[in-house]
Design a protein around this motif. Structure first.
Motif, PDB file in Angstrom:
ATOM      1  N   ASN A 284     -74.437 -30.899 -96.908  1.00  0.00           N
ATOM      2  CA  ASN A 284     -75.150 -29.560 -97.434  1.00  0.00           C
ATOM      3  C   ASN A 284     -74.916 -29.208 -98.844  1.00  0.00           C
ATOM      4  OD1 ASN A 284     -75.764 -26.845 -96.979  1.00  0.00           O
ATOM      5  ND2 ASN A 284     -74.161 -26.596 -95.383  1.00  0.00           N
ATOM      6  N   ARG A 285     -73.911 -29.740 -99.597  1.00  0.00           N
ATOM      7  CA  ARG A 285     -73.855 -29.627-101.130  1.00  0.00           C
ATOM      8  C   ARG A 285     -75.100 -30.427-101.780  1.00  0.00           C
ATOM      9  NH1 ARG A 285     -68.040 -30.112-100.298  1.00  0.00           N
ATOM     10  NH2 ARG A 285     -68.141 -32.355-100.609  1.00  0.00           N
TER      11      ARG A 285
ATOM     12  N   GLU B  34     -80.862 -24.373 -96.824  1.00  0.00           N
ATOM     13  CA  GLU B  34     -79.866 -24.760 -95.952  1.00  0.00           C
ATOM     14  C   GLU B  34     -80.371 -25.697 -94.857  1.00  0.00           C
ATOM     15  OE1 GLU B  34     -75.863 -24.058 -94.871  1.00  0.00           O
ATOM     16  OE2 GLU B  34     -76.992 -23.030 -96.548  1.00  0.00           O
TER      17      GLU B  34
ATOM     18  N   ALA C 258     -79.930 -34.626 -91.365  1.00  0.00           N
ATOM     19  CA  ALA C 258     -80.342 -33.113 -92.033  1.00  0.00           C
ATOM     20  C   ALA C 258     -81.723 -32.887 -92.423  1.00  0.00           C
ATOM     21  CB  ALA C 258     -79.267 -33.262 -93.290  1.00  0.00           C
TER      22      ALA C 258
ATOM     23  N   ILE D 249     -78.146 -29.521 -89.603  1.00  0.00           N
ATOM     24  CA  ILE D 249     -77.421 -30.627 -89.720  1.00  0.00           C
ATOM     25  C   ILE D 249     -76.999 -31.126 -88.236  1.00  0.00           C
ATOM     26  CG2 ILE D 249     -75.502 -32.088 -90.507  1.00  0.00           C
ATOM     27  CD1 ILE D 249     -75.615 -30.134 -92.926  1.00  0.00           C
TER      28      ILE D 249
ATOM     29  N   HIS E 166     -78.128 -28.465-101.509  1.00  0.00           N
ATOM     30  CA  HIS E 166     -78.178 -27.437-102.382  1.00  0.00           C
ATOM     31  C   HIS E 166     -78.191 -27.889-103.871  1.00  0.00           C
ATOM     32  CE1 HIS E 166     -77.388 -23.897 -99.766  1.00  0.00           C
ATOM     33  NE2 HIS E 166     -76.355 -24.687 -99.247  1.00  0.00           N
TER      34      HIS E 166
ATOM     35  N   CYS F 166     -84.803 -29.923 -93.626  1.00  0.00           N
ATOM     36  CA  CYS F 166     -85.465 -28.803 -94.196  1.00  0.00           C
ATOM     37  C   CYS F 166     -86.917 -29.093 -94.284  1.00  0.00           C
ATOM     38  CB  CYS F 166     -84.879 -28.565 -95.616  1.00  0.00           C
ATOM     39  SG  CYS F 166     -83.334 -27.614 -95.829  1.00  0.00           S
TER      40      CYS F 166
ATOM     41  N   ARG G 128     -70.591 -32.946 -92.999  1.00  0.00           N
ATOM     42  CA  ARG G 128     -71.506 -31.645 -93.056  1.00  0.00           C
ATOM     43  C   ARG G 128     -71.414 -30.980 -94.340  1.00  0.00           C
ATOM     44  NH1 ARG G 128     -73.303 -29.907 -88.229  1.00  0.00           N
ATOM     45  NH2 ARG G 128     -72.222 -31.075 -86.165  1.00  0.00           N
TER      46      ARG G 128
END
Length: 301
Positions: free
Chosen positions: A131-132, A215, A173, A218, A135, A175, A127
């Motif tokens: 996530n990184r 963000e 994941a 996930i 970003h 967005c 995760r």
């Protein structure tokens, strides 16, 4: 009395239906793929562990195409996955979708390869790595759109739905208003909680861009023998096709074009390509107003 010659021949030709022609064509295609993979495999080029998939992307009723599809089988073999292959699938929709297609899998590979497993914290490390990646992708998009090179309206951004797949698990994941659903025995399986107004079985968040958070939502799902496929699509699909309808369509398609012989199925992508095409046509038939992009990944073992 008139005699009729060649009636037996015409009868036999009549039995050679279009169905039989398609079956012979599928067998020839499967044999050719098997021969190519055997030859390439001897040279260490092809990894037979790569999943079977089909993709389609159409402009629909829009004037321009801003959807992008990215597939990278055997992306890397990170320590976090026991040095076993990881596969990447992504659908991007928006102004910076081309940039996401070009860089997202590269960033994810870097983030996964740098993870060192300590104890049993592998799940959380997956995760954090993803996530990184989101970003970093967001930062690159913002910098590009703020530069003199682009000078665009950064509020447009891009949606992103990405799947990182291993032999045992599937991480998704998300967005924005693109979406993903697992089809399990013809039924959609929820991956994460839906946003208001979304269809069951899809995951929602906000798109990559200045005005909204990058963000991602996930989910990590353990693969089961009942899993049939993973469907990823842009909102051009999900705006008019529910997760349930998409799952039933692909279930029927794979059932008709699949094969109980696992080894043969691995070597043919006819079913998944047809399934992705049917979903896009279904969306067009229901007058989708946006670009339509679909990936169907065969999860059967």
């Amino acid at each position: 009395m008139n005699r009729v010659y060649g009636s037996r021949k015409h009868s036999e030709e009549g039995e050679d239906t279009a169905v039989k022609c398609r079956e012979r064509r599928r067998r020839r295609m499967a044999m050719r793929r098997m021969a190519v993979k055997r030859e390439a495999g001897n040279q260490g080029i092809v990894n037979l562990e790569a999943p079977v998939y089909g993709t389609v992307s159409v402009v629909g009723r829009q004037r321009e195409m801003v959807d992008e599809v990215s597939v990278q089988t055997n992306l890397c073999r990170p320590e976090i996955n026991g040095f076993q292959p990881v596969h990447f699938f992504g659908v991007f929709d928006g102004h910076v979708s081309a940039l996401c297609k070009e860089l997202m899998h590269v960033i994810m590979k870097e983030e996964m390869m740098r993870v060192k497993v300590v104890g049993d914290g592998g799940g959380e490390m997956w995760r954090l790595a993803v996530n990184r990646s989101f970003h970093r992708m967001d930062e690159m998009a913002v910098k590009l759109c703020s530069s003199d090179i682009c000078r665009c309206n950064t509020q447009l951004g891009s949606t992103a739905v990405v799947s990182v797949m291993t032999k045992e698990y599937m991480l998704v994941a998300k967005c924005g208003n693109s979406g993903a659903v697992i089809c399990r025995e013809g039924r959609p399986v929820d991956l994460t909680a839906d946003d208001e107004g979304s269809c069951g079985g899809r995951i929602m968040s906000r798109p990559i861009g200045f005005w909204a958070t990058s963000e991602p939502d996930i989910s990590v799902t353990k693969r089961e023998s009942r899993d049939e496929c993973l469907i990823l699509g842009s909102n051009g699909l999900w705006d008019v096709v529910s997760s349930d309808a998409a799952s039933k369509t692909v279930h029927q398609c794979l059932g008709e074009n699949g094969n109980s012989n696992v080894e043969l199925r691995i070597d043919t992508d006819v079913g998944t390509k047809l399934a992705a095409t049917l979903l896009a046509r279904l969306a067009l038939g229901r007058r989708s107003a946006d670009n339509i992009s679909v990936i169907v990944v065969d999860l059967r073992r």
